[in-house]
Design a protein around this motif. Sequence first.
Motif, PDB file in Angstrom:
ATOM      1  N   LEU A 408       0.829  -1.213   0.000  1.00 45.74           N
ATOM      2  CA  LEU A 408       0.000   0.000   0.000  1.00 45.74           C
ATOM      3  C   LEU A 408       0.864   1.263   0.000  1.00 45.74           C
ATOM      4  N   ALA A 409       1.971   1.229   0.706  1.00 49.56           N
ATOM      5  CA  ALA A 409       2.858   2.389   0.763  1.00 49.56           C
ATOM      6  C   ALA A 409       3.473   2.676  -0.601  1.00 49.56           C
ATOM      7  N   ALA A 410       3.753   1.610  -1.356  1.00 52.39           N
ATOM      8  CA  ALA A 410       4.377   1.792  -2.670  1.00 52.39           C
ATOM      9  C   ALA A 410       3.370   2.071  -3.777  1.00 52.39           C
ATOM     10  N   LEU A 411       2.101   1.745  -3.556  1.00 47.57           N
ATOM     11  CA  LEU A 411       1.109   1.747  -4.619  1.00 47.57           C
ATOM     12  C   LEU A 411       0.875   3.102  -5.277  1.00 47.57           C
ATOM     13  N   PRO A 412       0.717   4.192  -4.534  1.00 49.07           N
ATOM     14  CA  PRO A 412       0.473   5.482  -5.206  1.00 49.07           C
ATOM     15  C   PRO A 412       1.558   5.834  -6.225  1.00 49.07           C
ATOM     16  N   LYS A 413       2.798   5.635  -5.867  1.00 46.86           N
ATOM     17  CA  LYS A 413       3.896   5.943  -6.793  1.00 46.86           C
ATOM     18  C   LYS A 413       3.871   4.983  -7.988  1.00 46.86           C
TER      19      LYS A 413
END
Length: 418
Positions: A408-413
């Motif tokens: 989830l932390a990596a998903l936006p990027k």
Amino acid sequence: MNEQTAHTPKTIELATDQVQELAQLSSSVLAERYQQSLLGVFGAPQRVLVRGAGCHVWDADGNQYLDLLGGIAVNTLGHANPLLTSVIASQLATLGHVSNFFTSPSQIALAEKLLEISAAPAGSKVFFANSGTEANEAALKLTRRNAGTEDAPRTRVVALEQAFHGRTLGALSLTHKEKYRAPFAPLPENVSWIPSGDIDALRAAVDETVSAVFIEPIQGEAGVKMLSAQYLQAARDITREAGALLVFDEVQTGMGRTGSFFASAPVIPDVMTLAKGLGGGFPIGAMIVFGQENTAWLTPGDHGTTFGGNPVACAAGLAVIHTIESQNLLDQVRSNGHWLREQLAAVPGISAVRGAGMLTAFELAQAKAPKLVAAALDAGFIINATDDSTIRLAPPLVITQEQLGSFLAALPKLIASA
């Protein structure tokens, strides 16, 4: 020298030398050798994986990936689970294969356990196969026996639009996507597809000419399309009234994937098919036939399989079920699944989220799902696109909230870069 001591360490070493040598090669070399030696029905492999542990796998170049697909909803307990590994090795060292002329304690025990957790009524029975499509083949053959009478034959089968039931000819005849079916026509005929989730369409389609209705409680290959509890109950009522058999295909949704052992519970069909997560990675499929009146449809000689009910596969299935129960994984699956979907709904670029337990799909505002899959793989995450705008997640049931959080932390990027 007896049979057990005949295999010296040198013999064992020679038996594994080729695999070990290949494992030392780079991914690019292995991918080239794959394409030279294996039939290209899957296209080029995305990576060459050499080992796994828990929810992670590693490729031939040493790169680590968080497995958010679980072998397409198969690796229930993750990779190299110590209990599952131990049970498989122990059973294989005791009895590996016996054919269908015989049975084994693990086969009987797994059948009894499946009848228990499915709340099967008295007289219900299990048939073991090796895969989901084989389980659906068995179910289709069984439903053909519900043929009606000469004056009032039952010649039709009803399935749902966007359904996926397998690739063998019988199961393929139930699968909706035209591009899968067309190259292999003519297939078994008289299959009608109706809009999924539409009770009125179901009621209009099912009459005394229908032998069976096939339904996936959640259409996984279609992008985790959910069917309501009301629809499943209506299917039960409508088929019973018309004298048609109701088949629930729980190949992808069964074995705790959705936070309960079966996504269709508490509705009890006439037949249920299972595979994928049942063996935790060891190939096995099953058809549960509910009620004595339905088990009578198939008699000795009507169906069979050489490997079905294999003692090792059945021992693996038992280990999976007992681990789910003993570790209270169903509670964890429900909790983590709910949390995951809440978090996904807040991610920019995601327009819709749906699913149950550890089977989740999210829609992208832009049709770039295949690009996101590639970007995620490069970043160390294994996910799946079911179409141009839909991502499917089906990680091992043992995945932690912390591991999900790293994705989830990596998903936006990742969405932005895709």
